[in-house]
Motif scaffolding. Structure first.
Motif, mmCIF file in Angstrom:
data_model
loop_
_atom_site.group_PDB
_atom_site.id
_atom_site.type_symbol
_atom_site.label_atom_id
_atom_site.label_comp_id
_atom_site.label_asym_id
_atom_site.label_seq_id
_atom_site.Cartn_x
_atom_site.Cartn_y
_atom_site.Cartn_z
ATOM 1 N N UNK A 44 0.825 -1.204 0.000
ATOM 2 C CA UNK A 44 0.000 0.000 0.000
ATOM 3 C C UNK A 44 0.863 1.258 0.000
ATOM 4 N N UNK A 45 0.498 2.237 -0.798
ATOM 5 C CA UNK A 45 1.309 3.454 -0.891
ATOM 6 C C UNK A 45 1.400 4.233 0.406
ATOM 7 N N UNK A 46 0.422 4.044 1.323
ATOM 8 C CA UNK A 46 0.459 4.774 2.589
ATOM 9 C C UNK A 46 1.254 4.043 3.679
ATOM 10 N N UNK A 47 1.843 2.891 3.343
ATOM 11 C CA UNK A 47 2.661 2.160 4.309
ATOM 12 C C UNK A 47 3.912 2.977 4.644
ATOM 13 N N UNK A 48 4.211 3.171 5.929
ATOM 14 C CA UNK A 48 5.452 3.869 6.280
ATOM 15 C C UNK A 48 6.662 3.042 5.852
ATOM 16 N N UNK A 49 7.707 3.720 5.440
ATOM 17 C CA UNK A 49 8.920 3.013 5.027
ATOM 18 C C UNK A 49 9.454 2.167 6.189
ATOM 19 N N UNK A 50 9.286 2.650 7.421
ATOM 20 C CA UNK A 50 9.731 1.882 8.589
ATOM 21 C C UNK A 50 9.000 0.543 8.681
ATOM 22 N N UNK A 92 5.555 5.119 1.699
ATOM 23 C CA UNK A 92 6.241 4.742 0.456
ATOM 24 C C UNK A 92 6.002 5.807 -0.608
ATOM 25 N N UNK A 93 4.744 6.250 -0.737
ATOM 26 C CA UNK A 93 4.410 7.273 -1.731
ATOM 27 C C UNK A 93 5.139 8.582 -1.444
ATOM 28 N N UNK A 94 5.195 8.984 -0.174
ATOM 29 C CA UNK A 94 5.881 10.226 0.181
ATOM 30 C C UNK A 94 7.386 10.132 -0.024
ATOM 31 N N UNK A 95 7.907 8.915 -0.097
ATOM 32 C CA UNK A 95 9.315 8.708 -0.424
ATOM 33 C C UNK A 95 9.530 8.618 -1.935
ATOM 34 N N UNK A 96 8.468 8.888 -2.689
ATOM 35 C CA UNK A 96 8.582 8.897 -4.144
ATOM 36 C C UNK A 96 8.516 7.528 -4.793
ATOM 37 N N UNK A 97 7.996 6.537 -4.067
ATOM 38 C CA UNK A 97 7.913 5.185 -4.611
ATOM 39 C C UNK A 97 6.518 4.929 -5.156
ATOM 40 N N UNK A 98 6.464 4.492 -6.385
ATOM 41 C CA UNK A 98 5.189 4.237 -7.040
ATOM 42 C C UNK A 98 5.169 2.873 -7.702
#
Length: 118
Positions: A44-50, A92-98
């Protein structure tokens, strides 16, 4: 590898983001030949990278003996071959991952079973 078409063609892609339960992210671990290619995971794009580090990667890579030795503060990340500094607190999305992005991580000092990639 570039493709040269002999004549124009147009069709909808069969692997667009909407055809999967979540955007696909390819994740690879450098210098660890037990994994021959990046794993492709719907995340999911809203998953935190952590959460990727704490909850997802152990399920994918923890059976490798080097995984327990990883110092995550020293891991080097790459996005599409370029150095990448993810913010663990951001999604993930905020880190630019799509959809269909590729990230890889290198673990300094850990180079495969018994240093097989050194």
């Amino acid at each position: 590898m570039a493709v040269v078409a002999l004549k124009p063609y147009s069709f909808p892609p069969k692997d667009s983001a909407g055809k999967f339960p979540a955007p696909l992210l390819y994740i690879g671990w450098e210098d660890h030949l037990l994994f021959s290619a990046p794993h492709c995971l719907p995340l999911p794009p809203d998953m935190p990278f952590s959460a990727l580090i704490k909850n997802v990667l152990p399920g994918v890579y923890s059976y490798h003996p080097d995984f327990a030795k990883i110092d995550w503060s020293k891991v080097e990340w790459f996005k599409s071959g370029q150095p990448f500094k993810p913010d663990a607190s951001k999604s993930l999305a905020d880190n630019g991952l799509g959809h269909k992005d590729v990230i890889r991580f290198r673990t300094p000092g850990l180079t495969g079973i018994h240093g097989s990639c050194s």
